[in-house]
Design a protein around this motif. Structure first.
Motif, PDB file in Angstrom:
ATOM      1  N   THR B 199       0.760  -1.391  -0.125  1.00 10.16           N
ATOM      2  CA  THR B 199       0.075   0.006  -0.059  1.00 10.16           C
ATOM      3  C   THR B 199       0.793   1.388  -0.084  1.00 10.16           C
ATOM      4  O   THR B 199       0.698   2.191  -0.924  1.00 10.16           O
ATOM      5  N   LEU B 202       3.104   1.582  -3.055  1.00  5.94           N
ATOM      6  CA  LEU B 202       2.178   2.041  -4.079  1.00  5.94           C
ATOM      7  C   LEU B 202       2.212   3.652  -4.088  1.00  5.94           C
ATOM      8  O   LEU B 202       2.188   4.467  -5.138  1.00  5.94           O
ATOM      9  N   LEU B 203       1.650   4.109  -2.644  1.00  9.43           N
ATOM     10  CA  LEU B 203       1.450   5.459  -2.775  1.00  9.43           C
ATOM     11  C   LEU B 203       2.543   6.457  -2.887  1.00  9.43           C
ATOM     12  O   LEU B 203       2.582   7.454  -3.591  1.00  9.43           O
ATOM     13  N   ILE B 206       3.405   6.395  -6.625  1.00  6.24           N
ATOM     14  CA  ILE B 206       2.526   7.555  -7.457  1.00  6.24           C
ATOM     15  C   ILE B 206       2.899   8.810  -7.142  1.00  6.24           C
ATOM     16  O   ILE B 206       3.078   9.665  -7.887  1.00  6.24           O
ATOM     17  N   TRP B 209       6.003   9.658  -8.983  1.00  6.84           N
ATOM     18  CA  TRP B 209       5.661   9.559 -10.351  1.00  6.84           C
ATOM     19  C   TRP B 209       5.002  10.977 -10.928  1.00  6.84           C
ATOM     20  O   TRP B 209       5.214  11.260 -11.866  1.00  6.84           O
ATOM     21  N   LEU B 258       0.717   2.695 -14.969  1.00  7.89           N
ATOM     22  CA  LEU B 258       0.260   2.648 -13.485  1.00  7.89           C
ATOM     23  C   LEU B 258      -1.091   1.980 -13.248  1.00  7.89           C
ATOM     24  O   LEU B 258      -1.354   1.408 -12.217  1.00  7.89           O
ATOM     25  N   VAL B 259      -1.899   2.164 -14.297  1.00 10.77           N
ATOM     26  CA  VAL B 259      -3.157   1.496 -14.256  1.00 10.77           C
ATOM     27  C   VAL B 259      -3.133   0.149 -13.893  1.00 10.77           C
ATOM     28  O   VAL B 259      -3.635  -0.492 -13.093  1.00 10.77           O
ATOM     29  N   VAL B 262      -1.775  -0.762 -10.489  1.00 12.93           N
ATOM     30  CA  VAL B 262      -2.694  -0.615  -9.448  1.00 12.93           C
ATOM     31  C   VAL B 262      -3.541  -1.765  -9.298  1.00 12.93           C
ATOM     32  O   VAL B 262      -4.019  -2.452  -8.181  1.00 12.93           O
ATOM     33  N   ILE B 263      -3.798  -2.287 -10.330  1.00 12.80           N
ATOM     34  CA  ILE B 263      -4.855  -3.392 -10.691  1.00 12.80           C
ATOM     35  C   ILE B 263      -4.155  -4.718  -9.851  1.00 12.80           C
ATOM     36  O   ILE B 263      -4.684  -5.443  -9.211  1.00 12.80           O
ATOM     37  N   GLN B 266      -3.772  -3.985  -6.029  1.00 11.82           N
ATOM     38  CA  GLN B 266      -5.049  -3.930  -5.744  1.00 11.82           C
ATOM     39  C   GLN B 266      -5.562  -5.013  -4.866  1.00 11.82           C
ATOM     40  O   GLN B 266      -5.962  -5.243  -3.590  1.00 11.82           O
TER      41      GLN B 266
END
Lengths: 327, 280
Positions: B199, B202-203, B206, B209, B258-259, B262-263, B266
């Motif tokens: 988590t 990833l934060l 991002i 980025w 990025l998408v 995230v998937i 997630q």
């Protein structure tokens, strides 16, 4: 040291190592030493990039430093902040553009964070429900979050384009508006355009944090409530909301602090227009574009003080929810 | 049909309408960017939900610019370095803050909170000086250094919260077995911290980025820029004719990875959180 635990301490003693502070124990002293050692890399990094630069910014705000030659700066006292000269007031505090940017920032922060929290909780509650295709919906909701701010600002700028934007096109087809609206150029709408983009982008952040909290909630309260036939809305306000409040408080504080220093969205969407200019945009404009490090630093320092004040106020109000190292 | 059943059906319809609305709201701007990026420039100013004709000209245009490729490379290097540093420093710090009682712990937590509230602009001139004196101006390494200001406090804060929630019994067992704090952290807590680290990592990724202000201010030339600055400056050419096609193509290119990320993450985040760290 290690054998001393094994042989001398009873199991009951070990509990006291982590719960009750007892000075003098070898293990305890070792743990405290290790703790500081573990903290050192972070503390050094933060001193280098945050502590020292903050001190320097504060110092530079009392000088006439310029970007091209920061070394050759003279102390000029409070002149960057406020000075009376030749029948007129000068300085950041006498600049109406600065006060406009303060108001813009506060307005933007309060409105967008409120909207984000309300919608974020709703989205989190829906994502927490069991239904077919939940994984797909959850992934879709996270997309705005994954998109860089600059990119989302550009996407919305294109959608909000006054002549060729799809939003004006749709609104005119439906008949809500008669003529295209210059969303980002018109002072009446530009702040709402900025808020719209920010809310779109950050709902997932709030929703994700709330969802994490929701999924840690004990199931038995809900089963009990269901058995007792209590209305779901009542259950939400009586059970769910109090339990997720700590997570919500963390989400709100991070969002609020983020919003108060907003820069990217505004810079890309509306550039240096005064009707949406935030404090960060103002300070950077002075610093980099006008090369006036002293004046820009004064604005930065004021921005810092305003945010510090807001944080202290927030912590004071929410001190029951957020416990700093408390038990 | 009873009113009760009708109400149930109405509720279901409302629920699904809400889901569809949320999906549309979340995905549409990205979808529209993809549609725009695929349009030939002659069709660009015709508003349509589905492109009547499409080609890859905008993507060819973007990828023929070495400065854009270079910006992607810079962004990748910067973001990964920042995540690595934030997680490493953050993990050790969160162990100290979450599991050990010592004098000054509250002060350190307050300092971290204080730094996390730092408006980036507040340190801009001071940091500019630091970066210039370290000879890192116009260098991605300067960005890696400066990004710790917002990734590190956040990482430490969140990881500490997770650390505190882990059961005490685990650590007691480790102490009883004579484990040092380092062993306790890496062998006992680290395996349990993966969901939290995914988590926060990833934060941090991002955030790094996405970062724009420092990247805009601390770099000067095309070869040193990161993607957000490159995209923002794509529009800088002319005030009237913004190259919307290439802008949207570039936007899609930097967003798709990025998408995907995230998937993938997630699922891990969700399953990690729901499974619970310790049973019994």
């Amino acid at each position: 040291m290690q054998t001393s635990i094994k042989h001398d301490d009873a199991p009951g003693e070990a509990r006291s190592l982590t719960t009750k502070p007892r000075r003098g124990t070898k293990v305890r002293r070792q743990r405290v030493k290790a703790a500081w050692l573990f903290l050192a890399p972070m503390l050094i990094a933060l001193t280098l990039v945050a502590g020292w630069p903050l001190v320097r910014t504060f110092f530079l705000s009392f000088t006439d430093a310029s970007l091209s030659d920061m070394g050759a700066a003279n102390l000029i006292g409070f002149e960057n902040y406020l000075v009376y000269d030749d029948g007129r007031w000068y300085g950041v505090l006498a600049d109406s553009v600065w006060w406009q940017s303060v108001w813009n920032t506060v307005y933007f922060s309060v409105v967008s964070v409120s909207l984000e929290v309300v919608f974020g909780v709703i989205v989190a509650l829906i994502l927490n429900a069991e239904f077919k295709g939940r994984v797909i919906v959850r992934a879709a909701v996270l997309i705005p979050w994954a998109i860089p701010t600059i990119v989302s600002a550009q996407m919305w700028a294109w959608m909000l384009n006054d002549q060729f934007g799809i939003i004006n096109h749709l609104l005119m087809n439906v008949g809500i508006i008669d003529a295209p609206i210059a969303w980002t150029a018109n002072a009446t709408y530009s702040m709402w355009a900025v808020i719209m983009v920010d809310v779109w982008k950050t709902i997932p952040f709030v929703a994700l944090l709330v969802l994490a909290a929701l999924q840690m909630l004990p199931k038995d309260c809900y089963e009990a409530a269901e058995v007792d036939g209590i209305h779901p809305i009542r259950v939400f306000f009586r059970v769910t909301l109090p339990l997720i409040t700590p997570a919500l408080m963390v989400a709100v504080i991070f969002r609020l602090l983020d919003a108060l220093r907003v820069f990217d969205v505004i810079y890309v969407l509306t550039s240096n227009s005064t009707s949406t200019m935030s404090m960060s945009v103002y300070a950077r404009q002075q610093l980099v574009e006008f090369q006036d490090v002293g004046y820009g630093s004064a604005a930065s320092t004021l921005l810092f003080l305003i945010i510090a004040l807001a944080t202290v106020a927030y912590l004071y109000v929410g001190r029951k929810q957020i416990q700093l190292g408390g038990d | 049909m009873t009113t009760r059943q009708l109400g149930k059906i109405a509720k279901r319809i409302g629920f699904w309408a809400l889901i569809i609305l949320i999906m549309l709201y979340a995905v549409f701007p990205f979808y529209y960017a993809v549609v725009t990026s695929l349009k030939p420039s002659s069709d660009l100013f015709r508003v349509e939900l589905w492109p009547s004709s499409w080609n890859l000209d905008n993507y060819v245009h973007i990828f023929s610019q070495t400065s854009f490729l270079r910006a992607i490379f810079n962004s990748i290097v910067v973001a990964f370095s920042v995540v690595f540093i934030a997680l490493l420093f953050g993990l050790t710090a969160s162990y100290a803050l979450g599991r050990v009682r010592f004098r000054g712990r509250s002060t350190v937590l307050l300092v971290i909170l204080g730094v996390s509230m730092f408006p980036q602009v507040a340190v801009l001139s001071g940091l500019f000086e630091v970066i210039r004196s370290l000879n890192l101006y116009n260098n991605p390494a300067g960005l890696i250094l400066s990004y710790t200001i917002f990734t590190l406090p956040f990482t430490v804060w969140v990881l500490t919260t997770f650390m505190k929630q882990l059961p005490m019994e685990l650590e007691e067992a480790a102490i009883m077995d004579g484990a040092t704090p380092w062993v306790t952290l890496t062998k006992v807590f680290l395996p349990l911290m993966w969901p939290a680290m995914a988590t926060t990592g990833l934060l941090a990724f991002i955030a790094a980025w996405n970062e724009f202000l420092f990247a805009l201010t601390f770099t000067l030339t095309d070869t040193q820029r990161t993607v957000p600055v490159a995209i923002a400056l794509l529009s800088g050419g002319s005030a009237y004719e913004l190259p919307w096609g290439p802008i949207m193509a570039a936007s899609v290119v930097v967003t798709v990875p990025l998408v995907v990320l995230v998937i993938i993450f997630q699922r891990r985040i969700v399953s990690g959180l729901t499974a619970g760290a310790v049973k019994g």
